[in-house]
Structures are given as C-alpha cells and as structure tokens.
Design a protein around this motif. Structure first.
Motif, short mmCIF file in Angstrom:
data_model
loop_
_atom_site.label_atom_id
_atom_site.label_comp_id
_atom_site.label_asym_id
_atom_site.label_seq_id
_atom_site.Cartn_x
_atom_site.Cartn_y
_atom_site.Cartn_z
N VAL A 14 0.83 -1.20 0.00
CA VAL A 14 0.00 0.00 0.00
C VAL A 14 0.87 1.26 0.00
O VAL A 14 0.61 2.22 -0.74
CB VAL A 14 -0.96 0.00 1.21
N LYS A 15 1.89 1.25 0.82
CA LYS A 15 2.76 2.43 0.89
C LYS A 15 3.49 2.66 -0.43
O LYS A 15 3.61 3.80 -0.89
CB LYS A 15 3.77 2.26 2.03
N ARG A 16 3.94 1.58 -1.04
CA ARG A 16 4.73 1.70 -2.27
C ARG A 16 3.86 2.08 -3.47
O ARG A 16 4.21 2.96 -4.25
CB ARG A 16 5.45 0.37 -2.55
N GLU A 17 2.71 1.42 -3.61
CA GLU A 17 1.91 1.60 -4.82
C GLU A 17 0.90 2.74 -4.71
O GLU A 17 0.59 3.38 -5.71
CB GLU A 17 1.17 0.29 -5.15
N LEU A 18 0.35 2.97 -3.51
CA LEU A 18 -0.68 4.00 -3.37
C LEU A 18 -0.17 5.25 -2.66
O LEU A 18 -0.90 6.26 -2.59
CB LEU A 18 -1.89 3.43 -2.60
N LYS A 19 1.04 5.15 -2.11
CA LYS A 19 1.63 6.29 -1.39
C LYS A 19 0.74 6.74 -0.22
O LYS A 19 0.59 7.93 0.06
CB LYS A 19 1.87 7.47 -2.34
N ILE A 20 0.14 5.76 0.44
CA ILE A 20 -0.71 6.02 1.61
C ILE A 20 -0.04 5.40 2.84
O ILE A 20 0.42 4.25 2.78
CB ILE A 20 -2.12 5.43 1.43
N ARG A 21 -0.01 6.13 3.92
CA ARG A 21 0.57 5.58 5.15
C ARG A 21 -0.27 4.39 5.64
O ARG A 21 -1.50 4.42 5.60
CB ARG A 21 0.63 6.65 6.24
N ALA A 22 0.43 3.38 6.13
CA ALA A 22 -0.26 2.16 6.57
C ALA A 22 0.51 1.52 7.71
O ALA A 22 1.73 1.72 7.87
CB ALA A 22 -0.40 1.18 5.40
N ARG A 23 -0.19 0.73 8.50
CA ARG A 23 0.43 -0.02 9.59
C ARG A 23 -0.34 -1.32 9.80
O ARG A 23 -1.40 -1.53 9.21
CB ARG A 23 0.44 0.79 10.89
N PHE A 24 0.20 -2.21 10.66
CA PHE A 24 -0.53 -3.46 10.91
C PHE A 24 -0.58 -3.78 12.39
O PHE A 24 0.26 -3.33 13.18
CB PHE A 24 0.10 -4.62 10.13
N ASP A 25 -1.60 -4.54 12.76
CA ASP A 25 -1.76 -5.12 14.10
C ASP A 25 -1.71 -6.63 13.96
O ASP A 25 -2.33 -7.19 13.05
CB ASP A 25 -3.10 -4.73 14.73
N LYS A 26 -1.02 -7.30 14.90
CA LYS A 26 -0.96 -8.77 14.91
C LYS A 26 -1.31 -9.25 16.31
O LYS A 26 -0.44 -9.28 17.19
CB LYS A 26 0.43 -9.26 14.49
N PRO A 27 -2.57 -9.63 16.54
CA PRO A 27 -2.95 -10.09 17.88
C PRO A 27 -2.19 -11.32 18.35
O PRO A 27 -2.04 -11.54 19.55
CB PRO A 27 -4.44 -10.39 17.73
N GLY A 28 -1.73 -12.16 17.42
CA GLY A 28 -0.94 -13.33 17.81
C GLY A 28 -1.70 -14.26 18.74
O GLY A 28 -2.88 -14.54 18.54
N ASP A 29 -1.02 -14.72 19.79
CA ASP A 29 -1.62 -15.70 20.70
C ASP A 29 -2.84 -15.16 21.45
O ASP A 29 -3.64 -15.94 21.96
CB ASP A 29 -0.58 -16.18 21.71
N LEU A 30 -2.97 -13.85 21.53
CA LEU A 30 -4.11 -13.29 22.25
C LEU A 30 -5.44 -13.76 21.67
O LEU A 30 -6.42 -13.94 22.40
CB LEU A 30 -4.06 -11.76 22.21
N GLN A 31 -5.49 -13.98 20.35
CA GLN A 31 -6.76 -14.40 19.76
C GLN A 31 -7.14 -15.82 20.18
O GLN A 31 -8.33 -16.18 20.12
CB GLN A 31 -6.70 -14.28 18.23
N ARG A 32 -6.19 -16.59 20.63
CA ARG A 32 -6.49 -17.95 21.11
C ARG A 32 -6.66 -18.00 22.62
O ARG A 32 -7.24 -18.94 23.14
CB ARG A 32 -5.36 -18.92 20.72
N MET A 33 -6.11 -17.00 23.35
CA MET A 33 -5.94 -17.12 24.79
C MET A 33 -6.71 -16.14 25.64
O MET A 33 -6.62 -16.18 26.85
CB MET A 33 -4.45 -16.93 25.14
N SER A 34 -7.45 -15.23 25.05
CA SER A 34 -8.05 -14.15 25.84
C SER A 34 -9.17 -14.66 26.74
O SER A 34 -10.27 -14.96 26.28
CB SER A 34 -8.60 -13.06 24.91
N SER A 35 -8.89 -14.73 28.04
CA SER A 35 -9.92 -15.17 28.99
C SER A 35 -11.02 -14.13 29.11
O SER A 35 -12.16 -14.45 29.46
CB SER A 35 -9.30 -15.44 30.36
N ALA A 36 -10.71 -12.86 28.81
CA ALA A 36 -11.71 -11.79 28.90
C ALA A 36 -12.76 -11.89 27.80
O ALA A 36 -13.81 -11.28 27.91
CB ALA A 36 -11.01 -10.43 28.84
N HIS A 37 -12.46 -12.65 26.75
CA HIS A 37 -13.39 -12.74 25.62
C HIS A 37 -13.96 -14.15 25.44
O HIS A 37 -14.46 -14.48 24.37
CB HIS A 37 -12.70 -12.30 24.33
#
Length: 402
Positions: free
Chosen positions: A280-303
């Motif tokens: 996205v940054k290279r082709e569209l010249k728009i700032r971008a970032r990512f989130d990676k929940p990782g193990d939290l998506q398997r382990m969240s006792s709150a959810h």
C-alpha cells in the motif's frame, strides 16, 4: 470392539491451545470421576509426546477446587505438543498403555490430533489390545469436517470481532496518521477466523472493509483498487487478512518471513500483514500499519464465549460417555438443532474421515468478490460468540459557526 472390562483412562491435549480447551478436560474428568467403570484417570503431560516419555500425571486425586477454576482458565493445563507419531512409536505407545492398564483414551485437538488418535486406534486393533479412543474437537480454525463448528472458535471469533472494532476506534481518532490498517489473523488454510472479524460490522461503511481469506488467491491489482476506492470515500481503510493468504501462484505473501514447518509439515508463516502494508505504501503512497494479535486471539480469557465454553465442556463429557458405550476411533461432533433458539447436541464421526481433512469457508458465506461475508455467515457465527459485542458511540460532529 465390545466392552468387556473396566480400565484406566488417559487424556491428552494437543495442538494450539485455546481459551476453552480446559473446559473439555474438566467435562471429561468430571464424567469419568462419576463412573465406577473407570479406574484411575491419567493425563499426558504435553500430549502424545509426553506419553511416549511416560510423563504421566495423576488426575484422579486433584483438589476439587481445581476443576471449577480450570473451567475458566485458558491454555492447555496438561501441556500441549505438535508431534507426529512415527511408525516405530506406535508399538511403543501400545506397550505403555498395556503397562498402565489404560483401556480408554481421549485426545483433545484438531486435524492432526485426529490423525494421531486414528493411527493409535488402528495400531491397538492390530496388536489385539482392547483400547477405546475418542477424539474431542478443538481448533480456533473451525476447519474440522462433520461438526457444525469447533470448540475454541467461538471465543477466538469473539476476540477478533471485538478487537477489530476497538482497533478501528484508534484509526478513527487520527485517520491521517495511518489511514490504512491491516489486522493479521491466524488460520492456516480456512478463513473462518478472518471472517469472524466482521461480526461487529453493522453497515457497509463500518470496519472491516476488506477480508482476505486463505481460500481465495490474492489479486494485487484488485486489492489496491479496492483500498484506494474505500480510502477516497471514507478517509480510512481497515483490512483483515489471514496469515496464510497466497498469491495466484500459490505462494504465501511475505513467505520470505517463513520460519520453517511444524512436525506435520505445515508452514510456519509470518509476514503477510507487513507485505500488504509495504504494498500500500509503495503503490498507493498512503501511510499504513498493521496489528498482529498473535496468541491473544487464542488465549483471551476476557473474551471467552459462554456457549463456546459450555460446548467444550459438553464435548469432553460426551467423549467419556462414548468411550463407556463402546465407541472408538470416532470424533465427537457438535450438531446444531433446528430450533428458533440456538442449541447444540452432539454426535459422532469416523476418525478415518476426519483426520487430515479440512472444511473451508463455503461460497454462500461470502459476497461475490469474496472479500466480505454475507448475512448467512452472520446467522451461522453470531450465536457462537455469545453475548452481543460492545458497539462504540461516536460524537456528532456539529461544528459551531459565528
């Protein structure tokens, strides 16, 4: 096999742990403690790998308070593993089971665990050793066949749906800072988990805007066109992508970040979200970032989803009852009843038909362009996540003019 004698029970947990896998353990142990046909109750410490090392735990004499607490505890209390049985392991495993007079086995896990249980059932039959084995399903990937859904999925889906809504609020607070966000989910070959990120979406303009599932080949030009159009319309874009998405040649995005394979030769991937951000940054010249929940998506006792936890417990309980009824080489399934209110019962499926087979997202759950879910998916998945999600409020931006 016909049920001829009582014996000891052993239980193992395998594969990626979940927020409710211990509920299946509790259901199994409590059912076993209540039946005099079962002698000692053992646990494999770290699954089949622990059994091969005779690393065995006594579950019969745990304090009573342990089980009520474990019901709400994420991860695998017995310890897990990702070990593929070798041919020479089979005879050794049967020898260990004979020595401990283990006649019943429950193995809690996903596709690969079903393979392990099936191979042991066959080995016991060939060795003329009376052993009853039942597989209890567990996987956040929700990709086991013959079951309506899998214990573990509802809680992971709830986490991702809520996390997507929460993370979007940060983007909305300062959209010009990083107007494109990519949230990377787990999911090896099936898009059930990625799709669940849309369960909090109530209109076309709400996030997420694009889902990238592993079943659908990634088309770079279409993706960039879609991102640019949404950005121009809304000023921000939320993309949810599976870690295992592949291009039209079958190559995993960001495969340069692949960290080898596991014991079952599944690739250990890392880098899809970063690849998309850089694209996205290279082709569209728009700032971008990512989130990676990782193990939290398997382990969240709150959810933890209450239906998910209750069904995980039920699957463990019914696994013991199936063993005592003389069933073997089978997997417990969840069967959705055709009633106005959501309700599940259980059934059985042959492990020979389950092992190493994956159930992918059906077309009816996806829009024509395969980048968003349909109403049919909402009807399928919303009952699995339990209580309604938190929907956030925004201010009316009425500006004061003088």
């Amino acid at each position: 096999m016909s049920l001829k004698q009582s014996g000891n029970l052993i239980i193992g947990q395998s594969g990626g742990a979940t927020a409710v896998i211990n509920a299946s353990l509790v259901g199994a142990v409590e059912a076993a403690l209540a039946d005099q046909r079962i002698g000692n109750i053992y646990g494999m410490h770290h699954g089949i790998e622990g059994l091969l090392k005779e690393d065995i735990i006594d579950l019969s004499n745990q304090p009573n308070s342990v089980w009520s607490q474990l019901l709400h505890t994420p991860s695998a209390a017995l310890g897990s593993c990702r070990y593929k049985l070798q041919e020479h392991d089979l005879e050794h495993t049967i020898e260990i089971l004979r020595r401990y007079d283990i006649r019943y086995m429950l193995y809690i896990g996903g596709n690969d665990s079903a393979d392990t249980a099936h191979r042991l059932a066959q080995a016991a039959q060939q060795a003329n050793y009376e052993l009853w084995i039942i597989s209890v399903p567990k996987t956040i990937d929700n990709d086991l066949p013959f079951t309506d859904h899998c214990p573990g999925y509802g809680s992971a889906a709830r986490f991702l749906a809520q996390a997507t809504q929460d993370s979007t609020m940060n983007t909305l607070s300062i959209p010009w800072h990083y107007p494109v966000k990519v949230i990377e989910t787990m999911g090896r070959d099936a898009g059930w988990l990625t799709a669940s990120a849309a369960l909090g979406k109530r209109s076309a303009d709400e996030a997420p805007h694009i889902l990238l599932l592993p079943e659908q080949p990634f088309q770079e030009a279409n993706f960039l066109t879609q991102v640019e159009a949404i950005y121009k319309r809304l000023g921000y874009v939320i993309v949810v992508a599976a870690e295992a998405i592949r291009d039209e040649k079958g190559q995993a995005l960001g495969s340069a970040g692949q960290a080898g394979v596991d014991a079952f030769h599944h690739p250990l991937l890392s880098g899809a979200a970063q690849y998309l951000v850089e694209l996205v940054k290279r082709e569209l010249k728009i700032r971008a970032r990512f989130d990676k929940p990782g193990d939290l998506q398997r382990m969240s006792s709150a959810h933890i989803s209450i239906p998910d936890r209750d069904e995980a417990y039920l699957a463990g309980k019914m696994g013991v009852q199936a063993l005592l009824a003389g069933e073997s080489d089978k997997m417990i399934t969840l069967v959705r009843e055709d009633q106005p209110a959501y309700h599940c019962t259980t059934g059985l499926a042959d492990l020979s038909k389950v092992a190493n087979v994956q159930r992918l997202m059906p077309d009816e759950y996806l829009t024509e362009d395969k980048t968003m879910v349909t109403q049919a998916f909402y009807e399928y998945a919303l009952p699995l996540i339990g209580e309604p999600l938190v929907h956030h409020t925004q201010l009316e931006m009425t500006r004061i003019r003088r």
